[in-house]
Design an enzyme around this catalytic site. Structure first.
Site, PDB file in Angstrom:
ATOM      1  CG  ASP A   1      39.927  33.284  39.676  1.00  0.00           C
ATOM      2  OD1 ASP A   1      39.796  32.415  38.804  1.00  0.00           O
ATOM      3  OD2 ASP A   1      39.462  34.428  39.578  1.00  0.00           O
TER       4      ASP A   1
ATOM      5  CD  GLU B   1      38.131  37.429  34.003  1.00  0.00           C
ATOM      6  OE1 GLU B   1      36.903  37.388  34.022  1.00  0.00           O
ATOM      7  OE2 GLU B   1      38.826  36.397  33.877  1.00  0.00           O
TER       8      GLU B   1
HETATM    9  C1  FRU Z   1      38.624  34.874  36.774  1.00  0.00           C
HETATM   10  C2  FRU Z   1      37.243  35.257  37.239  1.00  0.00           C
HETATM   11  C3  FRU Z   1      37.277  36.545  38.025  1.00  0.00           C
HETATM   12  C4  FRU Z   1      36.052  36.451  38.874  1.00  0.00           C
HETATM   13  C5  FRU Z   1      35.997  34.980  39.183  1.00  0.00           C
HETATM   14  C6  FRU Z   1      34.605  34.419  39.315  1.00  0.00           C
HETATM   15  O1  FRU Z   1      38.783  33.529  36.525  1.00  0.00           O
HETATM   16  O2  FRU Z   1      36.378  35.391  36.136  1.00  0.00           O
HETATM   17  O3  FRU Z   1      37.326  37.705  37.219  1.00  0.00           O
HETATM   18  O4  FRU Z   1      36.148  37.235  40.019  1.00  0.00           O
HETATM   19  O5  FRU Z   1      36.667  34.324  38.134  1.00  0.00           O
HETATM   20  O6  FRU Z   1      34.638  33.126  39.819  1.00  0.00           O
END
Ligand code: FRU
Length: 530
Positions: free
Chosen positions: A58, A240
């Site tokens: 992300d 998320e």
């Molecule tokens: C989304 C996610 C978020 C988390 C991160 C962990 O892709 O699952 O919810 O903070 O990636 O790397």
């Protein structure tokens, strides 16, 4: 979700014992070997951000300050699959050309550094300022792997860090965590926005199957004020990476609040996806607009209908005179992100996009287009006013232009009830197809024969589709191609589809197929960074 993290954490443990995840799983080792020997092509995109080496997911903490755009990202510096998360960092003057910087945040005894956001605290509401430089406050989720392994529910908490050198370095706040976990397993990804209307900071946080709204005056003390989303919209997986933005409605003085909410799985074409909701905010509660009431599971409010645009959010602190909502997403999907056939680096970001809110009748829609800055990097140009397509027709090939890093735009006038098919072919037999079926009013991308697809069963198995959201009799198409990715903006960004693909040779031919139609105003621009 939980299984995903546990699986990856256990691979990490194995890595410490000198076994990699691949080594632990014979079947997947064989697959990987088979895949990588098929090609020695470097798939690395030329004008999309990728980390110099190792794993990225992300985008995080994006803010603008003093002429520089900052991009942080979920980063694992010690391997090319997901691992203990850090925040990597890159900067850019124009959202296209990025320079990677030293890691900004590292895991500590409270946990890994999961996704989050950053704001520039111009008024020093936090008190972290030194009177010289406005403090930049980053808010992120601590993910405690020990708590997770012990099977607890409270292992994700929210924390802050501040920077007094415009985002170069961060100091973690000694009062962390600033939000304890109330016993919710998936409780993460804080995104802060400045709510000028109510003179407060607002933070949205994903909590399992809903978004939680918090407010604060000082970025340290947060109050839970409302929740949104249970039973509304798509819920095929965990919510998320939310974002909450106040957007002007194009062509009016009206403003609406938009909640962007990623979920995984449950995306429109499977796996990870990003939906959005339009409504009002009274300083505490987000209320869905009447036009979106009773939004069902299979709605069509998606920022991107392709499989590879996830966890995207917008930049904060964009100057008022600019006023754009600038967005970037992670160009992958949790279904196969850890297995895509690249070695030194893994995952790219989407091109930076401008988001606008439009209203047609009573319906609100977000439209997205590549940021105007992309036009600065033009190489050769190839244009044709009109091309008659009869059966399979060549539009351009590598003698005309380098298609592998390019922006292709064209129009089709007076759409008929038929199919419009396009193929991007590489030196071998690899072909990426996309097109539009006007009878069904559906777009599609077919990457089933686009090159390396066998690394994961969810990669090339299905043709991705997307609804047309315009009733214009003409169709406008823009395709951004960068070695391993296609970003399709139909109808000026009303329907967007982003997908990655791995051709064994560079794309060198563009053809169209259909029953007597004309391609109008074709422009192909090479994109060259230098
Ligand atoms: C989304 C996610 C978020 C988390 C991160 C962990 O892709 O699952 O919810 O903070 O990636 O790397």
């Amino acid at each position: 979700m939980k299984n995903r993290f546990i699986f990856l954490s256990s691979c990490l443990l194995s890595a410490m014992l000198l076994f990699s995840c691949k080594d632990n799983n014979k079947e997947s080792e064989e697959k990987t070997t088979e895949v990588t020997t098929q090609s020695d092509t470097d798939f690395r995109p030329a004008f999309h951000f990728t980390p110099e080496e190792n794993w990225m997911n992300d985008p995080n903490g994006m803010f603008f300050l003093n002429g520089t755009y900052h991009l942080f990202f979920q980063y694992y510096p010690d391997g090319n699959t997901w691992g203990p998360m850090h925040w990597g960092h890159a900067t850019s003057k124009d959202l296209i050309k990025w320079e990677e910087k030293p890691i900004a945040l590292e895991p500590d005894e409270q946990g890994y550094i999961f996704s989050g956001s950053a704001v520039v605290d111009t008024e020093n509401t936090s008190g972290f300022g030194d009177g010289k430089t406005p403090p930049v406050i980053a808010m992120f989720t601590y993910h405690d792997p020990k708590g997770e392994e012990e099977g607890r529910d409270d292992y994700q908490t929210q924390a802050i860090a501040y920077s007094l050198d415009e985002g170069k370095t961060f100091t973690k706040y000694e009062g962390n965590p600033v939000i304890e976990n109330p016993g919710i397993r998936d409780f993460r990804d804080p995104k802060i926005t400045r709510d000028e209307v109510h003179d407060q900071w607002v933070m949205v946080l994903s909590a399992n199957d809903q978004t939680m709204f918090y407010t604060s005056q000082n970025l340290k003390d947060w109050k839970l004020v409302s929740e949104f989303g249970r039973g509304i919209g798509a819920h095929g997986g965990v919510w998320e990476c939310p974002d909450f933005i106040h957007m002007k409605v194009e062509g009016s003085d009206q403003k609406k609040w938009v909640l962007i909410q990623s979920l995984n799985p449950g995306g429109f074409n499977g796996g990870s996806g990003t939906q959005y909701f339009v409504g009002e905010f009274d300083g505490k509660t987000f209320t869905l607009d009447e036009s979106m009431k009773d939004l069902s599971e299979d709605h069509n409010y998606w920022l991107d209908f392709g499989k590879d645009n996830y966890a995207g959010v917008t930049w904060t602190n964009i100057p008022e005179e600019d006023g754009r909502h600038l967005f970037m997403g992670w160009m992958s999907n949790w279904q196969y992100a850890n297995e895509v056939p690249t070695e030194t680096w893994r995952s790219a970001m989407t091109i930076a996009r401008e988001l606008k809110l439009t209203k047609t009748g009573e319906t609100y829609r977000i439209v997205s287009t590549p940021v105007a800055e992309l036009q600065k990097y033009k190489g050769q140009k190839f244009t044709k006013n009109s091309i008659a397509v009869e059966g399979k027709t060549q539009i351009a090939n590598s003698e005309d232009i380098d298609l592998s890093q390019s922006v292709i735009s064209f129009e089709i006038e007076d759409l008929k009830d038929q199919e419009y098919d396009f193929s991007l072919t590489s030196g071998g037999d690899d072909v990426l197809k996309f097109g539009y079926d006007h009878k069904a009013e559906k777009f599609y991308i077919d990457r089933s024969n686009s090159g390396l697809t066998g690394f994961n069963e969810n990669f090339g198995d299905k043709i991705s589709t997307a609804p047309r959201l315009s009733d214009d009799s003409n169709l406008e198409v823009k395709a951004v191609l960068d070695n391993m990715s296609i970003e399709l903006f139909f109808d000026n960004g009303k329907t967007v589809m982003t997908e990655i693909f791995f051709p064994e040779q560079p794309i060198n031919s563009f053809t169209a197929e259909g029953n007597d139609f004309s391609i109008k105003n074709l422009t192909i621009n090479e994109v060259k960074l230098n």
